[in-house]
Design an enzyme around this catalytic site. Structure first.
Site, PDB file in Angstrom:
ATOM      1  N   ASN A   6       0.608  -1.252  -0.179  1.00  0.00           N
ATOM      2  CA  ASN A   6       0.040  -0.565   0.066  1.00  0.00           C
ATOM      3  C   ASN A   6       1.144   1.001  -0.243  1.00  0.00           C
ATOM      4  OD1 ASN A   6      -1.529   2.379   0.672  1.00  0.00           O
ATOM      5  ND2 ASN A   6      -3.102   1.285   1.760  1.00  0.00           N
ATOM      6  N   GLU A  35      -2.773 -12.923   6.026  1.00  0.00           N
ATOM      7  CA  GLU A  35      -3.451 -11.946   6.367  1.00  0.00           C
ATOM      8  C   GLU A  35      -4.222 -13.113   7.158  1.00  0.00           C
ATOM      9  OE1 GLU A  35      -4.534  -8.007   5.763  1.00  0.00           O
ATOM     10  OE2 GLU A  35      -2.737  -8.101   3.858  1.00  0.00           O
ATOM     11  N   ASP A  73      -1.617  -3.681  10.610  1.00  0.00           N
ATOM     12  CA  ASP A  73      -3.039  -3.959   9.626  1.00  0.00           C
ATOM     13  C   ASP A  73      -3.894  -2.965  10.411  1.00  0.00           C
ATOM     14  OD1 ASP A  73      -4.265  -6.260   8.598  1.00  0.00           O
ATOM     15  OD2 ASP A  73      -5.537  -6.247  10.387  1.00  0.00           O
ATOM     16  N   TYR A 133     -10.766   4.692   3.118  1.00  0.00           N
ATOM     17  CA  TYR A 133     -12.030   5.238   3.335  1.00  0.00           C
ATOM     18  C   TYR A 133     -11.914   6.197   4.049  1.00  0.00           C
ATOM     19  CZ  TYR A 133     -12.736   0.106   4.624  1.00  0.00           C
ATOM     20  OH  TYR A 133     -13.937  -0.931   3.963  1.00  0.00           O
ATOM     21  N   LYS A 164      -2.768  14.813   7.559  1.00  0.00           N
ATOM     22  CA  LYS A 164      -3.761  13.552   8.448  1.00  0.00           C
ATOM     23  C   LYS A 164      -2.878  13.055   9.225  1.00  0.00           C
ATOM     24  CE  LYS A 164      -4.824   8.652   6.368  1.00  0.00           C
ATOM     25  NZ  LYS A 164      -5.237   7.508   5.487  1.00  0.00           N
ATOM     26  N   HIS A 207      -4.642   7.789  13.167  1.00  0.00           N
ATOM     27  CA  HIS A 207      -4.532   5.833  14.004  1.00  0.00           C
ATOM     28  C   HIS A 207      -2.862   5.459  13.589  1.00  0.00           C
ATOM     29  CE1 HIS A 207      -5.538   6.082  10.294  1.00  0.00           C
ATOM     30  NE2 HIS A 207      -5.628   4.308   9.673  1.00  0.00           N
TER      31      HIS A 207
HETATM   32  P1  IMP Z   1      -5.272  -3.067   6.112  1.00  0.00           P
HETATM   33  O1  IMP Z   1      -5.986  -4.733   6.234  1.00  0.00           O
HETATM   34  O2  IMP Z   1      -4.446  -2.683   7.410  1.00  0.00           O
HETATM   35  O3  IMP Z   1      -4.729  -2.808   5.003  1.00  0.00           O
HETATM   36  O4  IMP Z   1      -6.639  -2.273   5.513  1.00  0.00           O
HETATM   37  C1  IMP Z   1      -7.373  -2.755   6.285  1.00  0.00           C
HETATM   38  C2  IMP Z   1      -8.529  -1.839   4.819  1.00  0.00           C
HETATM   39  O5  IMP Z   1      -8.366   0.016   5.769  1.00  0.00           O
HETATM   40  C3  IMP Z   1      -7.902  -1.446   3.849  1.00  0.00           C
HETATM   41  O6  IMP Z   1      -9.050  -1.819   2.778  1.00  0.00           O
HETATM   42  C4  IMP Z   1      -7.468  -0.099   3.918  1.00  0.00           C
HETATM   43  O7  IMP Z   1      -7.747   0.728   2.181  1.00  0.00           O
HETATM   44  C5  IMP Z   1      -7.847   0.685   4.843  1.00  0.00           C
HETATM   45  N1  IMP Z   1      -7.384   1.394   5.981  1.00  0.00           N
HETATM   46  C6  IMP Z   1      -6.406   1.345   5.942  1.00  0.00           C
HETATM   47  N2  IMP Z   1      -5.782   3.047   6.842  1.00  0.00           N
HETATM   48  C7  IMP Z   1      -6.132   3.446   6.655  1.00  0.00           C
HETATM   49  C8  IMP Z   1      -6.452   4.672   6.202  1.00  0.00           C
HETATM   50  O8  IMP Z   1      -5.115   5.430   7.262  1.00  0.00           O
HETATM   51  N3  IMP Z   1      -7.373   5.585   5.350  1.00  0.00           N
HETATM   52  C9  IMP Z   1      -8.339   4.736   4.969  1.00  0.00           C
HETATM   53  N4  IMP Z   1      -8.535   3.548   4.419  1.00  0.00           N
HETATM   54  C10 IMP Z   1      -7.651   2.892   5.345  1.00  0.00           C
END
Ligand code: IMP
Length: 189
Positions: free
Chosen positions: A12, A39, A68, A148, A169, A174
């Site tokens: 990402n 995952e 995650d 999101y 941001k 988080h």
């Molecule tokens: P992941 O499994 O950590 O990659 O994230 C889970 C989902 O949450 C993915 O679809 C990411 O795009 C979304 N996500 C994680 N962090 C963010 C953020 O900071 N902003 C917006 N979406 C996020």
């Protein structure tokens, strides 16, 4: 701080850009590595991050981090939570807004959670958690960021994450809060 360079195991780009900006401020070089790891489906982000880190530890001896994250929406009883990636790839922001059409006020409150795992050599990986409270907008706004971001408004703001540059941001997010804890940990190494 002894550690000067660290891999961020992620595919990402958005996460990488945010972490790089944050960690470069303390003189830490971050290198994106798209190594890939399983995952697992778990009920806690911590378990997903830990399992991934133990897998990556077998592939590299270089210090690394992986993350995650998930979005937990009050009015949807914490959904999409640990399913955030799947839900994003299936129904996306539009689908979430549709699910929430009838939800007002407190029901639109939400929290983004981030769990970073840091691994190096054979030690058990360390975990760092960060949270950002906020709410889900009525419509999508903004072009920045990823995932999101167009529907998440951090507490005390009127704009979504997607209406903010990375630096802004990082003042709330988080991810940035979890990385603050990682920085303290590095300083004490
Ligand atoms: P992941 O499994 O950590 O990659 O994230 C889970 C989902 O949450 C993915 O679809 C990411 O795009 C979304 N996500 C994680 N962090 C963010 C953020 O900071 N902003 C917006 N979406 C996020």
């Amino acid at each position: 701080m002894k550690t000067k360079s660290i891999y961020f195991v992620t595919g990402n780009k958005g996460k990488f850009v945010e972490a790089k900006k944050k960690l470069s401020e303390v003189g830490l070089e971050v290198i994106q590595k798209n190594l890939g790891y399983p995952e697992i489906q778990a009920i806690k982000l911590e378990d997903v991050a830990l399992y991934g880190a133990e897998h990556i530890q077998k592939q590299t001896s270089h210090p690394f981090i992986l993350e995650d994250a998930g979005l937990f929406i009050d009015g949807l009883n914490g959904f999409p939570g640990v399913y955030s990636a799947y839900v994003y790839h299936t129904i996306g922001c539009k689908g979430i807004l549709k699910l929430m059409e009838k939800l007002k006020g407190d029901m639109r409150e939400a929290v983004f959670r981030s769990v970073f795992a840091f691994g190096a050599s054979d030690e058990k990986p360390s975990l760092f958690v960060g949270e950002c409270k906020g709410s889900i907008s009525i419509e999508e706004h903004g072009e920045h960021g990823f995932g999101y971001d167009p529907i998440f408004i951090p507490q005390g703001e009127t704009r979504t994450f997607a209406q903010m540059e990375t630096e802004e941001k990082n003042r709330f997010s988080h991810r940035s809060r979890a990385l603050d804890k990682l920085i303290v940990f590095f300083k004490n190494l």
